[in-house]
Design a protein around this motif. Structure first.
Motif, PDB file in Angstrom:
ATOM      1  N   ILE A   1      19.235 -13.755   9.250  1.00 15.62           N
ATOM      2  CA  ILE A   1      18.718 -13.450   8.008  1.00 15.62           C
ATOM      3  C   ILE A   1      19.233 -11.938   7.487  1.00 15.62           C
ATOM      4  O   ILE A   1      20.115 -11.686   6.599  1.00 15.62           O
ATOM      5  N   TYR A   2      19.450 -10.914   8.576  1.00 15.37           N
ATOM      6  CA  TYR A   2      19.704  -9.628   8.340  1.00 15.37           C
ATOM      7  C   TYR A   2      21.430  -9.706   8.194  1.00 15.37           C
ATOM      8  O   TYR A   2      21.967  -9.316   7.304  1.00 15.37           O
TER       9      TYR A   2
ATOM     10  N   THR B   1      20.373  -9.845   3.797  1.00 18.92           N
ATOM     11  CA  THR B   1      18.954  -9.795   3.028  1.00 18.92           C
ATOM     12  C   THR B   1      18.543  -8.316   3.266  1.00 18.92           C
ATOM     13  O   THR B   1      18.596  -7.854   4.708  1.00 18.92           O
TER      14      THR B   1
ATOM     15  N   GLY C   1      10.713 -13.427   3.761  1.00 21.32           N
ATOM     16  CA  GLY C   1      10.407 -13.613   2.476  1.00 21.32           C
ATOM     17  C   GLY C   1       8.917 -14.131   2.658  1.00 21.32           C
ATOM     18  O   GLY C   1       8.287 -14.189   1.494  1.00 21.32           O
TER      19      GLY C   1
END
Length: 294
Positions: free
Chosen positions: A22-23, A27, A63
């Motif tokens: 994700i990083y 994000t 999220g």
């Protein structure tokens, strides 16, 4: 190793890989909206609205919303006679990407809550240590005395060789020392600190207001913080000028509080000019970055 332990380790490693993916996709871990939200939750605690603790909902890097219970400070007496508690409070904990993705002991691993959270709220107590000489002859300076000491230190700094070198370095690069609003933020500030700083030209902000005020016109000075300021800044804004501790391989691990992640390194390399900063025996190895023109 028990089968259950193996399953938990596999789950932990899976979540670590998920967070890193994700990083790496870009994000943001920190946004001003998320910081504002956790700041409003902190405000409720600090104003006495949750003396016995309460549940809050925070957003994870994935999220998802996570509801956690934040308990009250636990007061414990110290065995050290020269140490005493200086009061309790609630603070925001900011987690670096290194902290979220490092291999942890499965006993401290909670996949349902804190593993995904870049920010948390926790209760803490201040521990104040006094040396024996002060214990035997306790002296508490007044606010007026502290103000005079602050002003004396400022005068000495302005007259120092270090300040002269700093002014010369800025002048050669066309950087003017223009007067502007000066904000400072440190959750460790006491009321006495505020009473000293305020009449000396500083506006003291409560965490996390300084992050919310940062914009492209800001000059950010961050020296030896115990939170990942660099990673927060890389996500929320691009200050016109940055002065902070120089990063290196040794300081870029989860063991250090302000590591330079890959995102921070890219921001600096692509968007800023680097300017060497005079070394100071107390301030350490600092570096200045000036944002490139668009």
């Amino acid at each position: 190793m028990e089968p259950q332990d193996q399953e938990e380790i596999a789950e932990m490693n899976s979540i670590i890989r998920e967070i890193q993916t994700i990083y790496d996709a870009g994000t943001p871990m920190f946004t001003k909206d998320a910081i504002r939200k956790v700041g409003s939750e902190l405000d409720v605690f600090q104003k006495g609205g949750a003396s016995n603790g309460r549940e809050i909902t925070l957003k994870g890097i994935n999220g998802a919303d996570y509801t956690i219970f934040v308990g009250p400070p636990v007061l414990k007496s110290s065995k050290n006679k020269n140490q005493h508690l200086g009061g309790s409070t609630w603070t925001i904990g900011y987690n670096s990407i290194e902290k979220l993705t490092v291999d942890r002991d499965i006993w401290s691993f909670d996949p349902q809550t804190t593993r995904y959270l870049p920010m948390e709220i926790s209760a803490c107590t201040r521990e104040i240590t006094r040396e024996l000489e002060y214990e035997e002859n306790p002296t508490v300076s007044s606010t007026e005395d502290s103000c005079r000491a602050f002003q004396d230190a400022e005068r000495k700094f302005m007259a120092s060789e270090y300040h002269e070198r700093l002014e010369a370095m800025l002048a050669t690069r066309g950087i003017l020392s223009a007067e502007s609003e000066r904000y400072v933020q440190d959750p460790a500030y006491t009321q006495k600190d505020r009473d000293v700083l305020s009449p000396n030209g500083f506006t003291v902000l409560d965490d996390p207001q300084a992050f919310l005020l940062l914009d492209e016109s800001s000059v950010l000075v961050s020296i030896g913080p115990d939170i990942p300021v660099k990673q927060i800044v890389a996500d929320i804004c691009r200050p016109g000028m940055i002065i902070w501790n120089r990063g290196n391989e040794e300081t870029n691990s989860y063991l250090f509080t302000d590591p330079e992640s890959s995102r921070v390194v890219r921001m600096i390399e692509k968007e800023y000019f680097e300017v060497d900063f005079p070394y100071h025996k107390i301030l350490g190895d600092l570096v200045m970055y000036i944002r490139k023109s668009a």
